[in-house]
Design a protein around this motif. Sequence first.
Motif, PDB file in Angstrom:
ATOM      1  N   SER A 117      24.103 -42.669 -31.305  1.00  0.00           N
ATOM      2  CA  SER A 117      24.910 -42.057 -30.247  1.00  0.00           C
ATOM      3  C   SER A 117      26.272 -42.731 -30.165  1.00  0.00           C
ATOM      4  N   ALA A 118      26.299 -44.038 -30.298  1.00  0.00           N
ATOM      5  CA  ALA A 118      27.556 -44.787 -30.256  1.00  0.00           C
ATOM      6  C   ALA A 118      28.457 -44.370 -31.415  1.00  0.00           C
ATOM      7  N   GLU A 119      27.874 -44.181 -32.592  1.00  0.00           N
ATOM      8  CA  GLU A 119      28.633 -43.761 -33.773  1.00  0.00           C
ATOM      9  C   GLU A 119      29.221 -42.352 -33.572  1.00  0.00           C
ATOM     10  N   LYS A 120      28.439 -41.464 -32.983  1.00  0.00           N
ATOM     11  CA  LYS A 120      28.917 -40.102 -32.726  1.00  0.00           C
ATOM     12  C   LYS A 120      30.100 -40.115 -31.755  1.00  0.00           C
ATOM     13  N   ILE A 121      29.985 -40.923 -30.717  1.00  0.00           N
ATOM     14  CA  ILE A 121      31.063 -40.996 -29.726  1.00  0.00           C
ATOM     15  C   ILE A 121      32.323 -41.593 -30.347  1.00  0.00           C
ATOM     16  N   ALA A 122      32.143 -42.566 -31.243  1.00  0.00           N
ATOM     17  CA  ALA A 122      33.281 -43.200 -31.908  1.00  0.00           C
ATOM     18  C   ALA A 122      34.042 -42.201 -32.772  1.00  0.00           C
ATOM     19  N   SER A 123      33.342 -41.184 -33.284  1.00  0.00           N
ATOM     20  CA  SER A 123      33.995 -40.185 -34.134  1.00  0.00           C
ATOM     21  C   SER A 123      34.780 -39.159 -33.310  1.00  0.00           C
ATOM     22  N   VAL A 124      34.564 -39.196 -32.004  1.00  0.00           N
ATOM     23  CA  VAL A 124      35.227 -38.224 -31.120  1.00  0.00           C
ATOM     24  C   VAL A 124      36.321 -38.871 -30.274  1.00  0.00           C
ATOM     25  N   LEU A 125      36.059 -40.083 -29.788  1.00  0.00           N
ATOM     26  CA  LEU A 125      37.033 -40.792 -28.939  1.00  0.00           C
ATOM     27  C   LEU A 125      37.735 -41.867 -29.767  1.00  0.00           C
ATOM     28  N   HIS A 126      39.073 -41.853 -29.757  1.00  0.00           N
ATOM     29  CA  HIS A 126      39.809 -42.715 -30.693  1.00  0.00           C
ATOM     30  C   HIS A 126      40.806 -43.685 -30.051  1.00  0.00           C
ATOM     31  N   SER A 127      40.979 -43.652 -28.744  1.00  0.00           N
ATOM     32  CA  SER A 127      41.977 -44.556 -28.140  1.00  0.00           C
ATOM     33  C   SER A 127      41.387 -45.964 -28.031  1.00  0.00           C
ATOM     34  N   ASN A 128      42.202 -46.905 -27.515  1.00  0.00           N
ATOM     35  CA  ASN A 128      41.729 -48.290 -27.389  1.00  0.00           C
ATOM     36  C   ASN A 128      41.262 -48.610 -25.960  1.00  0.00           C
ATOM     37  N   ARG A 129      40.997 -47.557 -25.199  1.00  0.00           N
ATOM     38  CA  ARG A 129      40.487 -47.771 -23.828  1.00  0.00           C
ATOM     39  C   ARG A 129      39.257 -46.880 -23.592  1.00  0.00           C
ATOM     40  N   ILE A 130      38.237 -47.184 -24.386  1.00  0.00           N
ATOM     41  CA  ILE A 130      36.997 -46.420 -24.313  1.00  0.00           C
ATOM     42  C   ILE A 130      35.960 -47.201 -23.509  1.00  0.00           C
ATOM     43  N   VAL A 131      35.309 -46.490 -22.595  1.00  0.00           N
ATOM     44  CA  VAL A 131      34.210 -47.086 -21.828  1.00  0.00           C
ATOM     45  C   VAL A 131      32.936 -46.342 -22.195  1.00  0.00           C
ATOM     46  N   LEU A 132      31.917 -47.098 -22.538  1.00  0.00           N
ATOM     47  CA  LEU A 132      30.616 -46.514 -22.846  1.00  0.00           C
ATOM     48  C   LEU A 132      29.684 -46.793 -21.662  1.00  0.00           C
ATOM     49  N   TYR A 133      29.123 -45.738 -21.124  1.00  0.00           N
ATOM     50  CA  TYR A 133      28.238 -45.877 -19.961  1.00  0.00           C
ATOM     51  C   TYR A 133      26.781 -45.709 -20.379  1.00  0.00           C
ATOM     52  N   VAL A 134      25.930 -46.577 -19.852  1.00  0.00           N
ATOM     53  CA  VAL A 134      24.494 -46.510 -20.109  1.00  0.00           C
ATOM     54  C   VAL A 134      23.754 -46.705 -18.791  1.00  0.00           C
ATOM     55  N   LYS A 135      22.456 -46.414 -18.786  1.00  0.00           N
ATOM     56  CA  LYS A 135      21.676 -46.667 -17.570  1.00  0.00           C
ATOM     57  C   LYS A 135      21.539 -48.184 -17.397  1.00  0.00           C
ATOM     58  N   PRO A 136      21.373 -48.648 -16.177  1.00  0.00           N
ATOM     59  CA  PRO A 136      21.338 -50.092 -15.909  1.00  0.00           C
ATOM     60  C   PRO A 136      20.413 -50.881 -16.837  1.00  0.00           C
ATOM     61  N   ASP A 137      19.218 -50.367 -17.109  1.00  0.00           N
ATOM     62  CA  ASP A 137      18.252 -51.087 -17.951  1.00  0.00           C
ATOM     63  C   ASP A 137      18.726 -51.241 -19.392  1.00  0.00           C
ATOM     64  N   ASP A 138      19.676 -50.373 -19.823  1.00  0.00           N
ATOM     65  CA  ASP A 138      20.133 -50.391 -21.218  1.00  0.00           C
ATOM     66  C   ASP A 138      21.311 -51.341 -21.450  1.00  0.00           C
ATOM     67  N   LEU A 139      21.725 -52.045 -20.421  1.00  0.00           N
ATOM     68  CA  LEU A 139      22.807 -53.023 -20.619  1.00  0.00           C
ATOM     69  C   LEU A 139      22.379 -54.130 -21.581  1.00  0.00           C
ATOM     70  N   VAL A 140      21.069 -54.302 -21.748  1.00  0.00           N
ATOM     71  CA  VAL A 140      20.556 -55.319 -22.689  1.00  0.00           C
ATOM     72  C   VAL A 140      20.939 -54.964 -24.128  1.00  0.00           C
ATOM     73  N   TYR A 141      21.292 -53.703 -24.364  1.00  0.00           N
ATOM     74  CA  TYR A 141      21.675 -53.259 -25.705  1.00  0.00           C
ATOM     75  C   TYR A 141      23.198 -53.253 -25.892  1.00  0.00           C
ATOM     76  N   ALA A 142      23.927 -53.807 -24.945  1.00  0.00           N
ATOM     77  CA  ALA A 142      25.393 -53.718 -24.948  1.00  0.00           C
ATOM     78  C   ALA A 142      26.016 -54.210 -26.257  1.00  0.00           C
ATOM     79  N   ASP A 143      25.634 -55.376 -26.719  1.00  0.00           N
ATOM     80  CA  ASP A 143      26.225 -55.927 -27.943  1.00  0.00           C
ATOM     81  C   ASP A 143      25.917 -55.050 -29.156  1.00  0.00           C
ATOM     82  N   MET A 144      24.691 -54.584 -29.227  1.00  0.00           N
ATOM     83  CA  MET A 144      24.289 -53.724 -30.345  1.00  0.00           C
ATOM     84  C   MET A 144      25.091 -52.420 -30.322  1.00  0.00           C
ATOM     85  N   ILE A 145      25.309 -51.878 -29.121  1.00  0.00           N
ATOM     86  CA  ILE A 145      26.049 -50.626 -28.960  1.00  0.00           C
ATOM     87  C   ILE A 145      27.510 -50.826 -29.384  1.00  0.00           C
ATOM     88  N   LYS A 146      28.111 -51.936 -28.969  1.00  0.00           N
ATOM     89  CA  LYS A 146      29.510 -52.224 -29.335  1.00  0.00           C
ATOM     90  C   LYS A 146      29.654 -52.344 -30.851  1.00  0.00           C
TER      91      LYS A 146
END
Length: 203
Positions: A117-146
Motif C-alpha cells: 500500500s505504501a508503494e502504491k501511494i508513493a507512485s501517486v503522491l510525489h511532493s516532499n510533504r506527504i503524510v501517511l495515516y494508519v490506525k493507532p495500532d499500526d503505528l508499530v509498523y511506521a518504520d517499515m512503512i517509511k
Amino acid sequence: KGLMPDLDKKINELIADIRNQSENENKNTEKEMALYKAVSIKEAESVYKAEAKKKVKRSVEAGSAAISSELAAKHMQAREELVRLRSKMTDEIIECAAKKLSEFAKSEEYSASLCKSAEKIASVLHSNRIVLYVKPDDLVYADMIKKAFGKYCTVEKDDSIVIGGIKGYDKILFKLADETLDGKLAVQRERFVHNSSLTISIR
C-alpha cells in the motif's frame, strides 16, 4: 199523433248519435291518455336508466379509485419492505466482509500488505510533504512503512481508520490516496448495492 213516431225516432237517433260521439270521444281521450302515459313512462324509464348508469359509473369509479389507492399503498409497503430486506442483507454481507478483513489485519500477511500500500501511494503522491495515516495500532509498523514508501514522509495515526491499511495525503497538492481496508470495503459496498440482483422494481 202520426208525427210522434218519427219525432221519437229522430230523438232516439240524435241521442244515439250523441252517445256514439261521446263514446268515441272517451275512447280517443283514453287512447291519448294511454299514449301520454306510455310516453311519460318511457321518458321516465329513460331518465331513471340514465341516472342509474351514472350512479353505477360513480360507484365503479369510486371503487376503482379505492382499489387503486389500496394497490398503491400495498406497492409502497412492498417496496419499503424490499428496501429494508436489501439493506439488512447488504449490512450482513458487509459486516461479514469487515470481520474477515479485521482477521486479515491480524495475520502475518498484513505487514506485507501495508508495504504494498505504501508503494502504491508513493507512485501517486510525489511532493516532499506527504503524510501517511494508519490506525493507532499500526503505528508499530511506521518504520517499515517509511522504508517501503521510499522517500521522505511522516506516519501519523488516524482514528477514522478502523480495520487497517494506509491513507496518504499530499499537503502541497491537497491530493489524497486511499489504500485503507476501510475505504476498499466502502467501495465494495457501493458496488454491491448497484450491482446487486436485489433491484427494487415492483410494478
